[in-house]
Design an enzyme around this catalytic site. Structure first.
Site, short mmCIF file in Angstrom:
data_model
loop_
_atom_site.label_atom_id
_atom_site.label_comp_id
_atom_site.label_asym_id
_atom_site.label_seq_id
_atom_site.Cartn_x
_atom_site.Cartn_y
_atom_site.Cartn_z
N ASP A 18 0.83 -1.21 0.00
CA ASP A 18 0.00 0.00 0.00
C ASP A 18 0.86 1.26 0.00
O ASP A 18 1.99 1.25 0.50
CB ASP A 18 -0.91 -0.04 1.24
CG ASP A 18 -2.07 0.92 1.13
OD1 ASP A 18 -2.35 1.41 0.01
OD2 ASP A 18 -2.73 1.17 2.16
N HIS A 50 2.23 3.49 -8.99
CA HIS A 50 2.03 2.06 -9.27
C HIS A 50 3.22 1.51 -10.06
O HIS A 50 3.69 0.41 -9.83
CB HIS A 50 0.73 1.83 -10.04
CG HIS A 50 -0.49 2.24 -9.27
ND1 HIS A 50 -0.68 1.91 -7.95
CD2 HIS A 50 -1.58 2.97 -9.62
CE1 HIS A 50 -1.83 2.42 -7.53
NE2 HIS A 50 -2.39 3.06 -8.52
N LEU A 94 10.45 -20.58 -4.78
CA LEU A 94 9.53 -19.68 -4.08
C LEU A 94 8.17 -19.69 -4.78
O LEU A 94 8.09 -19.61 -6.00
CB LEU A 94 10.09 -18.24 -4.12
CG LEU A 94 9.20 -17.15 -3.53
CD1 LEU A 94 9.31 -17.11 -2.01
CD2 LEU A 94 9.54 -15.79 -4.10
C1 IPE Z 1 -5.48 -2.58 -0.16
O1 IPE Z 1 -5.14 -1.25 -0.30
C2 IPE Z 1 -5.41 -3.27 -1.49
C3 IPE Z 1 -4.08 -3.41 -2.07
C4 IPE Z 1 -2.96 -3.06 -1.51
C5 IPE Z 1 -4.03 -3.99 -3.35
P1 IPE Z 1 -6.25 -0.11 -0.47
O2 IPE Z 1 -5.51 1.16 -0.60
O3 IPE Z 1 -7.19 -0.46 -1.55
O4 IPE Z 1 -7.02 -0.18 0.92
P2 IPE Z 1 -7.85 0.93 1.68
O5 IPE Z 1 -8.85 1.47 0.72
O6 IPE Z 1 -6.88 1.96 2.14
O7 IPE Z 1 -8.46 0.21 2.85
C1 IPE Z 2 -1.56 0.36 -3.35
O1 IPE Z 2 -1.38 1.73 -3.39
C2 IPE Z 2 -1.85 -0.23 -4.71
C3 IPE Z 2 -3.26 -0.58 -4.92
C4 IPE Z 2 -4.19 -0.57 -4.01
C5 IPE Z 2 -3.64 -1.01 -6.25
P1 IPE Z 2 -2.58 2.76 -3.36
O2 IPE Z 2 -2.96 3.07 -4.75
O3 IPE Z 2 -3.69 2.28 -2.49
O4 IPE Z 2 -1.87 4.03 -2.69
P2 IPE Z 2 -2.48 5.00 -1.59
O5 IPE Z 2 -2.96 4.15 -0.46
O6 IPE Z 2 -3.58 5.75 -2.25
O7 IPE Z 2 -1.33 5.86 -1.20
MG MG Z 3 -4.07 2.45 -0.51
#
Ligand code: IPE
Ligand code: IPE
Ligand code: MG
Length: 250
Positions: free
Chosen positions: A27, A44, A138
């Site tokens: 995240d 990303h 792995l």
């Molecule tokens: C969880 O992250 C999903 C992934 C890392 C793929 P999100 O960014 O979607 O989660 P929330 O919305 O903060 O709970």
């Molecule tokens: C995690 O990063 C990747 C996905 C959930 C696809 P985020 O896109 O949720 O990044 P933040 O949480 O908005 O910083």
């Molecule tokens: Mg996120």
């Protein structure tokens, strides 16, 4: 002086057992990009390099399974542009990494609901799974279009179908039978869950499987997550006292 990745790795090997199965909620890509005045998709993209680093670190540490959260079922609700960019990145990752993953002995499996994937994305998923099938070093499980509640509901549906068909008696449904219907059946439960970007929540990830996992939350944003950070998490895990509800021997 902060210790190097190699120092941390030797400390890790000396200190004790490494978790066999590590789950990671990757995240913070969006925030990483926003802090640099870049579009979220740049975050990303940067996060992809961290996935490579994580795979390598997992192999070096001797972890046998990594289950990583790449795209949740709820993430389909993000702006179409971002969803498209994430799917394109996934296909790019597969196209460019398959050979390296195969050479590293990594076996990739994609866990989640494949029905909303485009034909291109589905092809990429099937390609990387078949290319890396022989990997024994792995297991890398990438959760895409994954939601734990949907996974649990699916398991219940699969069991009901077997009951309705007369192949299974309701009394025979136990925890082991239930777990066999989850996407993670071949690998069992994670020992450790790492979440980056400082959020203390599960976001619908592996609700069943994480029942007794150790949690490690780091403020580091996913694109900044390095081998050092991964080894730090494993060192922290080694200092935990896992009880599973029992009393620990004096
Ligand atoms: C969880 O992250 C999903 C992934 C890392 C793929 P999100 O960014 O979607 O989660 P929330 O919305 O903060 O709970
Ligand atoms: C995690 O990063 C990747 C996905 C959930 C696809 P985020 O896109 O949720 O990044 P933040 O949480 O908005 O910083
Ligand atoms: Mg996120």
């Amino acid at each position: 002086m902060t210790p190097s990745a190699d120092d941390l790795l030797s400390r890790l090997k000396l200190q004790g057992a490494v978790p066999g199965h590590v789950a990671v909620i990757m995240d913070g890509n969006g925030r990483w990009a926003q802090r640099r005045n870049l579009p979220r998709t740049a975050g990303h993209q940067a996060g992809m390099a961290s996935v490579r680093g994580l795979t390598e670190a997992g192999i070096q540490a001797g972890v046998s399974t990594l289950t990583i959260f790449a795209f949740s079922q709820e993430n389909w609700q993000r702006p179409q542009e971002e969803v498209d960019a994430l799917m394109a990145l996934l296909q790019h990752y597969v196209a460019t990494q398959s050979a390296e993953l195969t050479a590293q002995g990594v076996r990739v499996r994609v866990l989640g609901d494949r029905s909303p994937l485009s034909a291109h994305a589905l092809k990429a998923v099937e390609f990387v799974e078949s290319e890396t099938e022989q990997g024994r070093v792995l297991a890398l499980n990438i959760c895409i279009s994954y939601g734990a509640r949907a996974e649990l509901t699916r398991a219940a549906r699969l069991l009901s179908e077997e009951v309705a068909a007369g192949r299974l008696a309701p009394a025979d449904i136990d925890e082991a039978r239930f777990a066999e219907r989850l996407y993670t059946a071949p690998w069992g439960d994670p020992d450790l869950l790492i979440r980056t970007s400082g959020e203390f929540r599960l976001s619908n990830f592996l609700l069943w499987q994480l029942a007794y996992a150790e949690f490690y939350v780091t403020p580091v944003l996913w694109p900044d997550f390095s081998r050092e950070h991964f080894f730090e998490a494993l060192l922290d895990y080694q200092r935990r006292d896992r009880r599973f509800g029992r009393v620990v021997n004096e």
